[in-house]
Each structure stands twice: as C-alpha cells, then as structure tokens.
Motif scaffolding. Structure first.
Motif, mmCIF file in Angstrom:
data_model
loop_
_atom_site.group_PDB
_atom_site.id
_atom_site.type_symbol
_atom_site.label_atom_id
_atom_site.label_comp_id
_atom_site.label_asym_id
_atom_site.label_seq_id
_atom_site.Cartn_x
_atom_site.Cartn_y
_atom_site.Cartn_z
ATOM 1 N N ARG A 6 17.633 6.719 50.750
ATOM 2 C CA ARG A 6 17.309 5.633 51.583
ATOM 3 C C ARG A 6 18.412 4.458 51.352
ATOM 4 O O ARG A 6 18.786 3.605 51.915
ATOM 5 N N GLN A 7 18.889 4.317 49.968
ATOM 6 C CA GLN A 7 19.850 3.567 49.480
ATOM 7 C C GLN A 7 21.299 3.620 50.313
ATOM 8 O O GLN A 7 21.904 2.610 50.862
ATOM 9 N N ASN A 8 21.627 4.955 50.583
ATOM 10 C CA ASN A 8 22.827 5.070 51.112
ATOM 11 C C ASN A 8 22.714 4.744 52.738
ATOM 12 O O ASN A 8 23.456 4.309 53.404
ATOM 13 N N ARG A 9 21.544 5.364 53.311
ATOM 14 C CA ARG A 9 21.387 4.881 54.754
ATOM 15 C C ARG A 9 21.263 3.481 54.978
ATOM 16 O O ARG A 9 21.863 2.776 55.856
ATOM 17 N N THR A 10 20.624 2.513 53.872
ATOM 18 C CA THR A 10 20.919 1.127 54.133
ATOM 19 C C THR A 10 22.188 0.605 53.801
ATOM 20 O O THR A 10 22.419 -0.372 54.680
ATOM 21 N N ARG A 11 22.922 1.026 53.116
ATOM 22 C CA ARG A 11 24.375 0.849 52.910
ATOM 23 C C ARG A 11 25.221 1.077 54.299
ATOM 24 O O ARG A 11 25.807 0.142 54.757
ATOM 25 N N GLU A 12 24.848 2.120 54.711
ATOM 26 C CA GLU A 12 25.610 2.651 55.962
ATOM 27 C C GLU A 12 25.082 1.690 57.106
ATOM 28 O O GLU A 12 25.919 1.163 57.779
#
Length: 107
Positions: free
Chosen positions: A45-51
């Motif tokens: 979820r963090q990576n998706r948010t960053r992306e």
C-alpha cells in the motif's frame, strides 16, 4: 452495537489494526498458503501510494516537455518564415539593382 466487520464493510481500513487471518479448518496443516501478514500489505500500500503520488509529477513533466517542444517548433517555424521573407526582399533588391545597372548601361 458491537458488530464484527465483514469483508464488504471492515471494522477498520487500517491494515495494522486488522486481525490476522486464521487458517481455515478445511485446509490441511502445512498447506501451500502461508499465514497472512500485515507488513506485506502495508508495504504494498505504501509503494502504491508513493507511485500514485508520483503520477501527477510525471504528467506535469510530460506536459512541460510537450510545451517546450511545441514552443521550440514554433520558434523554428517563425525563424524559417523570417528567413524566407528576407530572401524574397534580397531577391527583389537584386532585381532592382540589375535593372538600374541595365538602364545605366543602355544610356
């Protein structure tokens, strides 16, 4: 009312506050499916948010690049039009000079 959350309406959307999934009784012990961990879900979820946060930046960068390319093409077209105009003016001046020279020689 102390109702438990369901799949469609979870009690909380925070992955760290959600309970770990318990292995079902229908699955044999030591089956191929590992226990569910919240850290992987949180990381993804963090990576998706960053992306997702970087998408507008990438769009803005692409838009600015396109605008710069368009402006440069417009400047090139303007320089070309100016050069052609100057060339026509020089050709007309050259013709006038030739005519004037011919008239001077004829008299």
């Amino acid at each position: 009312m102390n109702a438990r959350g369901t799949i469609d309406r979870p009690l909380t959307h925070d992955p760290q506050k959600q309970a770990l999934m318990k292995p079902s009784t229908s699955e044999p012990t030591g089956s191929a499916t590992p226990d569910f961990t919240t850290t992987d879900a949180n990381d993804s979820r963090q990576n998706r948010t960053r992306e997702m946060q970087l998408i507008p930046e990438a769009l803005a960068r692409a838009h600015m690049h396109e605008q710069l390319r368009s402006a440069e093409a417009e400047r090139r077209a303007l320089r070309l039009a100016t050069a052609r105009r100057m060339q026509r003016r020089a050709e007309r001046a050259s013709l006038r000079a030739r005519r004037a020279l011919a008239m001077a020689v004829m008299q």
